[in-house]
Design a protein around this motif. Structure first.
Motif, PDB file in Angstrom:
ATOM      1  N   GLN A  74      -4.665  52.107  30.795  1.00  0.00           N
ATOM      2  CA  GLN A  74      -4.588  50.690  30.422  1.00  0.00           C
ATOM      3  C   GLN A  74      -3.144  50.320  30.080  1.00  0.00           C
ATOM      4  O   GLN A  74      -2.651  49.267  30.476  1.00  0.00           O
ATOM      5  CB  GLN A  74      -5.489  50.374  29.224  1.00  0.00           C
ATOM      6  N   ALA A  75      -2.481  51.219  29.321  1.00  0.00           N
ATOM      7  CA  ALA A  75      -1.094  50.943  28.923  1.00  0.00           C
ATOM      8  C   ALA A  75      -0.191  50.894  30.152  1.00  0.00           C
ATOM      9  O   ALA A  75       0.637  49.987  30.291  1.00  0.00           O
ATOM     10  CB  ALA A  75      -0.622  52.019  27.946  1.00  0.00           C
ATOM     11  N   LYS A  76      -0.363  51.860  31.051  1.00  0.00           N
ATOM     12  CA  LYS A  76       0.503  51.933  32.238  1.00  0.00           C
ATOM     13  C   LYS A  76       0.369  50.692  33.120  1.00  0.00           C
ATOM     14  O   LYS A  76       1.341  50.242  33.722  1.00  0.00           O
ATOM     15  CB  LYS A  76       0.160  53.178  33.059  1.00  0.00           C
ATOM     16  N   ALA A 102       1.994  48.820  44.861  1.00  0.00           N
ATOM     17  CA  ALA A 102       0.799  48.052  44.471  1.00  0.00           C
ATOM     18  C   ALA A 102      -0.446  48.932  44.599  1.00  0.00           C
ATOM     19  O   ALA A 102      -1.343  48.899  43.750  1.00  0.00           O
ATOM     20  CB  ALA A 102       0.676  46.811  45.348  1.00  0.00           C
ATOM     21  N   GLY A 103      -0.494  49.728  45.652  1.00  0.00           N
ATOM     22  CA  GLY A 103      -1.635  50.631  45.871  1.00  0.00           C
ATOM     23  C   GLY A 103      -1.808  51.616  44.735  1.00  0.00           C
ATOM     24  O   GLY A 103      -2.935  51.927  44.336  1.00  0.00           O
ATOM     25  N   TYR A 104      -0.705  52.101  44.172  1.00  0.00           N
ATOM     26  CA  TYR A 104      -0.812  53.057  43.059  1.00  0.00           C
ATOM     27  C   TYR A 104      -1.447  52.402  41.824  1.00  0.00           C
ATOM     28  O   TYR A 104      -1.894  53.089  40.923  1.00  0.00           O
ATOM     29  CB  TYR A 104       0.567  53.606  42.669  1.00  0.00           C
ATOM     30  N   TYR A 105      -1.414  51.070  41.795  1.00  0.00           N
ATOM     31  CA  TYR A 105      -2.050  50.351  40.678  1.00  0.00           C
ATOM     32  C   TYR A 105      -3.444  49.858  41.066  1.00  0.00           C
ATOM     33  O   TYR A 105      -4.014  49.025  40.378  1.00  0.00           O
ATOM     34  CB  TYR A 105      -1.168  49.174  40.238  1.00  0.00           C
ATOM     35  N   GLY A 106      -3.957  50.348  42.181  1.00  0.00           N
ATOM     36  CA  GLY A 106      -5.324  50.025  42.575  1.00  0.00           C
ATOM     37  C   GLY A 106      -5.467  48.706  43.316  1.00  0.00           C
ATOM     38  O   GLY A 106      -6.576  48.201  43.474  1.00  0.00           O
ATOM     39  N   ILE A 107      -4.357  48.127  43.778  1.00  0.00           N
ATOM     40  CA  ILE A 107      -4.443  46.849  44.502  1.00  0.00           C
ATOM     41  C   ILE A 107      -4.685  47.150  45.987  1.00  0.00           C
ATOM     42  O   ILE A 107      -3.850  47.808  46.626  1.00  0.00           O
ATOM     43  CB  ILE A 107      -3.140  46.026  44.312  1.00  0.00           C
ATOM     44  N   PRO A 108      -5.817  46.698  46.549  1.00  0.00           N
ATOM     45  CA  PRO A 108      -6.141  47.020  47.945  1.00  0.00           C
ATOM     46  C   PRO A 108      -5.056  46.528  48.903  1.00  0.00           C
ATOM     47  O   PRO A 108      -4.344  45.561  48.615  1.00  0.00           O
ATOM     48  CB  PRO A 108      -7.464  46.287  48.180  1.00  0.00           C
TER      49      PRO A 108
ATOM     50  N   VAL B   9      -8.155  53.495  45.552  1.00  0.00           N
ATOM     51  CA  VAL B   9      -7.086  52.795  46.280  1.00  0.00           C
ATOM     52  C   VAL B   9      -5.781  53.608  46.217  1.00  0.00           C
ATOM     53  O   VAL B   9      -5.065  53.739  47.222  1.00  0.00           O
ATOM     54  CB  VAL B   9      -6.862  51.371  45.706  1.00  0.00           C
ATOM     55  N   ALA B  10      -5.496  54.186  45.039  1.00  0.00           N
ATOM     56  CA  ALA B  10      -4.266  54.986  44.895  1.00  0.00           C
ATOM     57  C   ALA B  10      -4.300  56.191  45.839  1.00  0.00           C
ATOM     58  O   ALA B  10      -3.306  56.509  46.503  1.00  0.00           O
ATOM     59  CB  ALA B  10      -4.103  55.446  43.451  1.00  0.00           C
ATOM     60  N   ILE B  99       4.876  56.528  36.840  1.00  0.00           N
ATOM     61  CA  ILE B  99       4.759  55.334  35.995  1.00  0.00           C
ATOM     62  C   ILE B  99       3.409  54.644  36.181  1.00  0.00           C
ATOM     63  O   ILE B  99       2.918  53.943  35.307  1.00  0.00           O
ATOM     64  CB  ILE B  99       5.929  54.352  36.280  1.00  0.00           C
ATOM     65  N   ALA B 100       2.780  54.870  37.332  1.00  0.00           N
ATOM     66  CA  ALA B 100       1.522  54.180  37.663  1.00  0.00           C
ATOM     67  C   ALA B 100       0.307  54.908  37.059  1.00  0.00           C
ATOM     68  O   ALA B 100       0.402  56.081  36.701  1.00  0.00           O
ATOM     69  CB  ALA B 100       1.386  54.111  39.184  1.00  0.00           C
ATOM     70  N   PRO B 101      -0.817  54.191  36.961  1.00  0.00           N
ATOM     71  CA  PRO B 101      -2.010  54.810  36.345  1.00  0.00           C
ATOM     72  C   PRO B 101      -2.743  55.747  37.309  1.00  0.00           C
ATOM     73  O   PRO B 101      -3.946  55.597  37.543  1.00  0.00           O
ATOM     74  CB  PRO B 101      -2.866  53.601  35.969  1.00  0.00           C
ATOM     75  N   VAL B 102      -2.010  56.676  37.898  1.00  0.00           N
ATOM     76  CA  VAL B 102      -2.607  57.601  38.870  1.00  0.00           C
ATOM     77  C   VAL B 102      -2.746  58.977  38.220  1.00  0.00           C
ATOM     78  O   VAL B 102      -1.735  59.577  37.854  1.00  0.00           O
ATOM     79  CB  VAL B 102      -1.714  57.739  40.132  1.00  0.00           C
ATOM     80  N   PRO B 103      -3.978  59.484  38.070  1.00  0.00           N
ATOM     81  CA  PRO B 103      -4.129  60.807  37.461  1.00  0.00           C
ATOM     82  C   PRO B 103      -3.568  61.908  38.376  1.00  0.00           C
ATOM     83  O   PRO B 103      -3.473  61.727  39.594  1.00  0.00           O
ATOM     84  CB  PRO B 103      -5.642  60.976  37.304  1.00  0.00           C
ATOM     85  N   ASN B 104      -3.239  63.033  37.761  1.00  0.00           N
ATOM     86  CA  ASN B 104      -2.629  64.136  38.531  1.00  0.00           C
ATOM     87  C   ASN B 104      -3.504  64.602  39.684  1.00  0.00           C
ATOM     88  O   ASN B 104      -3.005  64.936  40.751  1.00  0.00           O
ATOM     89  CB  ASN B 104      -2.350  65.315  37.594  1.00  0.00           C
ATOM     90  N   TRP B 105      -4.826  64.617  39.472  1.00  0.00           N
ATOM     91  CA  TRP B 105      -5.700  65.140  40.538  1.00  0.00           C
ATOM     92  C   TRP B 105      -5.699  64.214  41.745  1.00  0.00           C
ATOM     93  O   TRP B 105      -5.888  64.663  42.886  1.00  0.00           O
ATOM     94  CB  TRP B 105      -7.117  65.433  40.029  1.00  0.00           C
ATOM     95  N   VAL B 106      -5.468  62.927  41.517  1.00  0.00           N
ATOM     96  CA  VAL B 106      -5.385  61.994  42.654  1.00  0.00           C
ATOM     97  C   VAL B 106      -4.074  62.230  43.426  1.00  0.00           C
ATOM     98  O   VAL B 106      -4.063  62.245  44.662  1.00  0.00           O
ATOM     99  CB  VAL B 106      -5.484  60.526  42.182  1.00  0.00           C
TER     100      VAL B 106
END
Lengths: 310, 258
Positions: A74-76, A102-108, B9-10, B99-106
């Motif tokens: 959530q913070a990131k 954007a993809g790394y933040y879940g944006i399709p 998506v990530a 920096i992104a909310p991507v866990p290590n396993w992803v």
């Protein structure tokens, strides 16, 4: 709610260097905040910890109430970072850099392309969307980093020397852009070595030195603490000797330039009255030194003296 | 969006980026293994192979086909991940992921699937080339595919670990040159270990590549120097260990965080 709360943050690197010695800091929502300090003071370490690029040794960080340890994702999602050094794939086309981020933040992907277009247009990079990043000029690379940091629409944008090495025209357009996004609600933390930039843009300020916060206050409050200011006056006609102005320290730089030291309690009107009485006409004036620069040097010097004493 | 939605998506983004990367430079990634393997088939399979005669009851060229396919899968899965992840470290764009909310396993999963995709693509190209030289018949499609994918995963993971520790371009070429290539050549690609004296047969059993090559050969030809069940356990064991180790490296930030 505060946009950022840092509590007792420590960082000791593996080689034993203590970069942060327990800093605490609060940045309010919607603020334009300057984090200043000399080289090696700990600014970039603090920023890197907030952005999860460096592991902290101790302390707490929360972004819009989300603890960076317990609610990391959530913070990131709320943070955007423009780092000091270029850190994108130089062989990737500009638009792909944004779409991937954007993809790394879940944006399709489809929505990511739409946002990339919108952001690149705002930063005048749309024409370069298919160009590999390595072919961009220095100023364009800086703008690309800002575009990448904004593509997921963060609420807290951290800019680590975003205008380093760019010409004044681009710098001013970047200032306009930063003011605009701040006006639309994005909290901004800015580190810069151009103190004029911090003075123009920021409302609040913290000065960090040797891993400690030596000052945290409002910009205007800090500047009001300046005891003296030195003004450079350009004169209409030449003079041979410096005029005597009771209460003011005056020196003649050249035949058409005077330097006058004005104390905080003295008024500019008084100064101009005295000059008029002596038939001296002033055609323009400026601060000899940037006001924040003067204050910054005072504070850092004081911090050094205190460090030496302890 | 839910956390799982973000992860999905990530993950897709990392895989797409990886595939686009190696496809953009297909002259360096897809073409060379195709040329090298064609030369292997011509020199070892046709010219020399016809003088060697049969091995384990098969024409020599038929015997080496499974090994050559798997060798290209091993090398390319490894090379893709090691060069790509090292590049992200070197140019610091690993920070885009940190920096992104991507866990290590992803992150790990995305890079591994990227490596597996290149391994699979090269494996398919080599298989098509093999069809020009041999009459390839598959004994067990299921086992063949399973070993193909598992081997690719294993070496993609190994490439990832190499990239994490690597500090220079030398570091990413040392392991493939001095470890991976000898293990592959001594892993029964070109011969049956039954040809070796007993002592060297025992030494060969310590080589994990031998188990993969033989299981893959069993999937295609139906012959193997070792027990296929033991081989599968060993491959899965290695995958488990390397996955756990890779995740540990990522969570400690080894080579990527101060």
């Amino acid at each position: 709610m505060s946009a950022l709360v840092i509590n007792n943050l420590y960082k000791t690197y593996r080689n034993g260097f203590e970069a942060l010695k327990g800093i605490s800091l609060t940045v309010e929502q919607g603020d334009f905040f300057a984090l200043l300090g000399p080289n090696g003071a700990g600014k970039s370490t603090a920023i890197s910890i907030i952005a999860s690029l460096v592991n902290k040794s101790a302390g707490e960080v929360s972004v819009y109430g989300h603890d960076l340890d317990r609610e990391k994702e959530q913070a990131k999602c709320l943070i955007g970072l423009v780092p000091q050094e270029f850190n994108f794939n130089m062989w990737e086309p500009v638009v792909e850099i944004l779409v991937n981020q954007a993809g790394y933040y879940g944006i399709p992907r489809k929505e990511a392309f739409r946002r990339a277009e919108e952001t690149l247009k705002r930063l005048d990079l749309w024409d370069k969307r298919h160009t590999q990043a390595r072919w961009l000029s220095g100023g364009m690379k800086r703008r690309l980093m800002i575009a990448r940091a904004l593509v997921h629409r963060p609420r807290l944008l951290i800019l680590d020397e975003p205008t380093a090495g760019v010409d004044i025209e681009i710098r001013r357009s970047m200032w306009r852009f930063m003011r605009e996004i701040n006006r639309h609600g994005t909290t901004i933390i800015l580190t810069t070595h151009y103190l004029e930039e911090a003075e123009r843009l920021c409302r609040n300020i913290a000065i960090i030195d040797h891993g400690r916060i030596v000052e945290q206050t409002g910009m205007s409050r800090l500047l009001s603490r300046l005891n003296t200011e030195v003004f450079v006056l350009n004169l209409k006609s030449s003079i041979t000797d410096p005029p005597t102005l009771p209460g003011y320290q005056v020196s003649l730089v050249d035949a058409e330039t005077l330097e006058v030291e004005v104390l905080r309690e003295q008024s500019m009107n008084g100064l101009f009255d005295l000059l008029s009485q002596q038939g001296i006409e002033v055609i323009s004036m400026r601060n000899k030194q940037n006001r924040l620069e003067q204050m910054f040097i005072d504070l850092v010097d004081r911090s050094k003296r205190q460090g030496a004493a302890t | 969006m839910t956390s799982w939605g973000i992860y999905r998506v990530a993950f897709q983004t990392i895989v797409t980026k990886e595939v686009l990367r190696f496809m953009r430079i297909w002259m360096q990634t897809i073409l060379p293994p195709a040329i090298t393997t064609t030369l292997y088939f011509i020199i070892f399979g046709k010219l020399i192979g016809e003088r060697i005669g049969e091995m384990d009851g098969y024409r020599y060229i038929d015997f080496i086909v499974p090994g050559l396919i798997l060798m290209s899968v091993i090398q390319n899965s490894y090379a893709n991940v090691v060069s790509s992840f090292f590049g992200t470290k070197l140019q610091h764009y690993i920070e885009e992921l940190l920096i992104a909310p991507v866990p290590n396993w992803v992150v790990l999963g995305g890079y591994v699937v990227g490596g597996v995709t290149r391994g699979t693509l090269v494996g398919i190209v080599v298989t098509v080339i093999a069809l020009f030289f041999t009459d390839l018949r598959v004994n067990s499609y299921g086992l063949t595919l399973l070993v193909f994918i598992l081997t690719s995963i294993l070496f993609a993971l190994a490439g990832f670990i190499n990239a994490v520790y690597a500090k220079s371009f030398d570091d990413i070429s040392i392991v493939p040159t001095f470890v991976l290539t000898p293990l592959t050549y001594l892993g029964g690609v070109f011969y049956s270990i039954q040809l070796l004296p007993n002592f060297w047969q025992q030494v060969s059993l310590a080589n994990p590549v031998l188990y993969m090559v033989n299981t893959f050969r069993f999937g295609i030809l139906g012959v193997s120097d070792i027990d296929v069940r033991i081989a599968l356990v060993i491959i899965l064991g290695f995958i488990t260990i390397l996955t756990a180790y890779s995740l540990r490296l990522l969570s400690r930030g080894v080579g990527i965080k101060d």
